[in-house]
Design a protein around this motif. Sequence first.
Motif, PDB file in Angstrom:
ATOM      1  N   TYR A  88     121.884  63.004  21.181  1.00 20.28           N
ATOM      2  CA  TYR A  88     121.195  62.747  22.430  1.00 20.28           C
ATOM      3  C   TYR A  88     119.726  63.163  22.353  1.00 20.28           C
ATOM      4  O   TYR A  88     119.382  64.198  21.768  1.00 20.28           O
ATOM      5  CB  TYR A  88     121.826  63.559  23.570  1.00 20.28           C
ATOM      6  N   TRP A  89     118.865  62.372  22.959  1.00 19.86           N
ATOM      7  CA  TRP A  89     117.532  62.830  23.299  1.00 19.86           C
ATOM      8  C   TRP A  89     117.653  63.850  24.436  1.00 19.86           C
ATOM      9  O   TRP A  89     118.480  63.683  25.349  1.00 19.86           O
ATOM     10  CB  TRP A  89     116.686  61.669  23.805  1.00 19.86           C
ATOM     11  N   HIS A  90     116.821  64.885  24.394  1.00 23.39           N
ATOM     12  CA  HIS A  90     116.679  65.852  25.488  1.00 23.39           C
ATOM     13  C   HIS A  90     115.237  65.727  25.982  1.00 23.39           C
ATOM     14  O   HIS A  90     114.295  66.092  25.267  1.00 23.39           O
ATOM     15  CB  HIS A  90     116.963  67.273  25.010  1.00 23.39           C
ATOM     16  N   ILE A  91     115.089  65.216  27.185  1.00 24.51           N
ATOM     17  CA  ILE A  91     113.767  64.905  27.736  1.00 24.51           C
ATOM     18  C   ILE A  91     113.666  65.559  29.101  1.00 24.51           C
ATOM     19  O   ILE A  91     114.455  65.252  30.012  1.00 24.51           O
ATOM     20  CB  ILE A  91     113.575  63.376  27.859  1.00 24.51           C
ATOM     21  N   VAL A  92     112.728  66.484  29.272  1.00 21.92           N
ATOM     22  CA  VAL A  92     112.531  67.132  30.567  1.00 21.92           C
ATOM     23  C   VAL A  92     111.593  66.270  31.398  1.00 21.92           C
ATOM     24  O   VAL A  92     110.453  66.015  30.999  1.00 21.92           O
ATOM     25  CB  VAL A  92     111.984  68.556  30.406  1.00 21.92           C
ATOM     26  N   ALA A  93     112.098  65.824  32.532  1.00 20.12           N
ATOM     27  CA  ALA A  93     111.334  64.965  33.436  1.00 20.12           C
ATOM     28  C   ALA A  93     111.034  65.741  34.708  1.00 20.12           C
ATOM     29  O   ALA A  93     111.940  65.999  35.513  1.00 20.12           O
ATOM     30  CB  ALA A  93     112.115  63.693  33.746  1.00 20.12           C
ATOM     31  N   THR A  94     109.784  66.130  34.885  1.00 25.08           N
ATOM     32  CA  THR A  94     109.345  66.923  36.030  1.00 25.08           C
ATOM     33  C   THR A  94     108.757  66.001  37.088  1.00 25.08           C
ATOM     34  O   THR A  94     107.828  65.239  36.816  1.00 25.08           O
ATOM     35  CB  THR A  94     108.286  67.946  35.591  1.00 25.08           C
ATOM     36  N   GLY A  95     109.307  66.076  38.301  1.00 26.73           N
ATOM     37  CA  GLY A  95     108.809  65.226  39.367  1.00 26.73           C
ATOM     38  C   GLY A  95     109.609  63.960  39.550  1.00 26.73           C
ATOM     39  O   GLY A  95     109.087  62.939  40.018  1.00 26.73           O
ATOM     40  N   LEU A  96     110.888  63.983  39.193  1.00 27.09           N
ATOM     41  CA  LEU A  96     111.754  62.823  39.399  1.00 27.09           C
ATOM     42  C   LEU A  96     112.085  62.658  40.881  1.00 27.09           C
ATOM     43  O   LEU A  96     112.290  63.650  41.596  1.00 27.09           O
ATOM     44  CB  LEU A  96     113.069  62.991  38.634  1.00 27.09           C
ATOM     45  N   PRO A  97     112.196  61.429  41.351  1.00 24.29           N
ATOM     46  CA  PRO A  97     112.750  61.226  42.698  1.00 24.29           C
ATOM     47  C   PRO A  97     114.231  61.577  42.712  1.00 24.29           C
ATOM     48  O   PRO A  97     114.934  61.411  41.712  1.00 24.29           O
ATOM     49  CB  PRO A  97     112.517  59.733  42.960  1.00 24.29           C
ATOM     50  N   LEU A  98     114.720  62.055  43.847  1.00 26.30           N
ATOM     51  CA  LEU A  98     116.115  62.468  43.936  1.00 26.30           C
ATOM     52  C   LEU A  98     117.083  61.299  43.762  1.00 26.30           C
ATOM     53  O   LEU A  98     118.251  61.505  43.411  1.00 26.30           O
ATOM     54  CB  LEU A  98     116.364  63.156  45.282  1.00 26.30           C
ATOM     55  N   ASP A  99     116.614  60.077  43.992  1.00 25.75           N
ATOM     56  CA  ASP A  99     117.487  58.917  43.838  1.00 25.75           C
ATOM     57  C   ASP A  99     117.266  58.185  42.514  1.00 25.75           C
ATOM     58  O   ASP A  99     117.596  57.001  42.385  1.00 25.75           O
ATOM     59  CB  ASP A  99     117.294  57.947  45.008  1.00 25.75           C
ATOM     60  N   PHE A 100     116.742  58.878  41.511  1.00 25.26           N
ATOM     61  CA  PHE A 100     116.531  58.264  40.197  1.00 25.26           C
ATOM     62  C   PHE A 100     117.866  57.757  39.655  1.00 25.26           C
ATOM     63  O   PHE A 100     118.831  58.511  39.563  1.00 25.26           O
ATOM     64  CB  PHE A 100     115.914  59.292  39.252  1.00 25.26           C
ATOM     65  N   PRO A 101     117.945  56.483  39.267  1.00 19.77           N
ATOM     66  CA  PRO A 101     119.237  55.926  38.840  1.00 19.77           C
ATOM     67  C   PRO A 101     119.716  56.509  37.514  1.00 19.77           C
ATOM     68  O   PRO A 101     118.919  56.844  36.636  1.00 19.77           O
ATOM     69  CB  PRO A 101     118.943  54.423  38.700  1.00 19.77           C
ATOM     70  N   PRO A 102     121.030  56.597  37.337  1.00 18.05           N
ATOM     71  CA  PRO A 102     121.587  57.085  36.073  1.00 18.05           C
ATOM     72  C   PRO A 102     121.187  56.209  34.892  1.00 18.05           C
ATOM     73  O   PRO A 102     120.804  55.041  35.056  1.00 18.05           O
ATOM     74  CB  PRO A 102     123.101  57.010  36.308  1.00 18.05           C
ATOM     75  N   ALA A 103     121.288  56.793  33.699  1.00 16.04           N
ATOM     76  CA  ALA A 103     120.988  56.045  32.481  1.00 16.04           C
ATOM     77  C   ALA A 103     122.003  54.934  32.284  1.00 16.04           C
ATOM     78  O   ALA A 103     123.202  55.108  32.533  1.00 16.04           O
ATOM     79  CB  ALA A 103     120.997  56.988  31.282  1.00 16.04           C
ATOM     80  N   GLU A 104     121.521  53.788  31.831  1.00 13.14           N
ATOM     81  CA  GLU A 104     122.400  52.672  31.512  1.00 13.14           C
ATOM     82  C   GLU A 104     123.047  52.904  30.140  1.00 13.14           C
ATOM     83  O   GLU A 104     122.476  53.576  29.284  1.00 13.14           O
ATOM     84  CB  GLU A 104     121.604  51.371  31.496  1.00 13.14           C
TER      85      GLU A 104
END
Length: 311
Positions: A88-104
Motif C-alpha cells: 500500500y501507498w501511505h499518503i497523509v492528506a491534510t485538509g480533506l473534506p469529510l465527504d471525500f469518497p473512498p478509494a476505487e
Amino acid sequence: MRILPFSTPGRFWRGNLHTHSTLSDGALKPEDVVEAYRRTGYDFLQLSDHFLGRFDWPIADTRNLRSNDFTTLIGAEVHAMATSAGEYWHIVATGLPLDFPPAEPDETGPMLAARAREAGAFITMAHPSWSQLTIEDGRSLAAAHAVEVYNHTCAVLTDRGDGFYLLDQLCNEDRRLMAVVGDDAHFHSGDLDAFGAYVMVKSESLDPEALLGALKAGKFYSSQGPRIHNVEITRKDVRVECTPANAIAVVTGASAAVSRVGRGLTDVTIEYAEARKWAWSELPPIKWFRIVVIDGPRRAWTNPIWVDALN
C-alpha cells in the motif's frame, strides 16, 4: 532577504499532522488523543486515521474538540496499491473534506493522491524509508507537496524514520517539494511514539483554513525540539538565529555541506558557497540547500531553499 516562513506576519503554531486513534488502529479514542497533544503544549493536531474499508473509511470529525487555544485539522492517511515494493501507498492528506469518497478498487496511489489534492488537501509521502519507497515511487506521486522526512514512530520502533534520501533526490530532479515531520503516534506503548516531532507553522491565526494555507505556501519548518527564530539570506551567505545548538549546517543537493560547530550557538552566518570547498570533486552550481539546526540528537530543518528564487 528574510525567507519563508520567517518573512511573513503572524506567529508560529506547533502541530502534528500524523497521528492515529481508535477510528483505525490507534489505542486511544479521538478525544483522548487530542487532549494528550493539547496538554503537552501543542496548538493543533490532525488525526490521520487509516482511510481503508476495514475501518469503514474514517475521516475523523474533530471540529467539536476545537477551542480558543487549540484547533484540529481534518484529514486522513489514504491508501491504494501499489508501491515498487508491492505494498500500500501511505499518503497523509491534510485538509480533506469529510465527504471525500473512498478509494476505487482500481485506483492507484498516484491517482488517489491527485484526487485528494484536487479536493483541497496538502499531500505528504509518509514514512518513505519504512515503506521502502524508491526514487521511481517518488517520481510517480506528482501530486505530493511534501515528503515526511522524519517519522517518530518508525524511528523509535524500527529505526526507519528518515526520509531525506527521497526528498533530496527528488529535489535534484527539480521537484520543489517541502519537508514535513510527524509522530505517527498510535499510543500502544504509552506515549513512546508521541511528541517526538512537529511542524512549526507561521500564520496570523489558529484558524484551520489559515494553517492549511500556510502549509501549502511553505510557511513552516519542522523540528524534534530546536527552534529556528530567523533565517536571512544574501547571494552568498545565510544567517541563522535559533535556540542554543551545537551545530548549524547548510546541506546541498550533493555531498557538499558546510557547518559551524560550537557550544550554545544561537546566531551564526555561513557562506553557503563554502560547501563546494568541502566536496571531493568538481560540482555543478548549487541549485538548492536546506538548513539543519543540531542540538545533540535532536534536529530542526528548513524546507529546501532554491537559489534561483533568491535572485
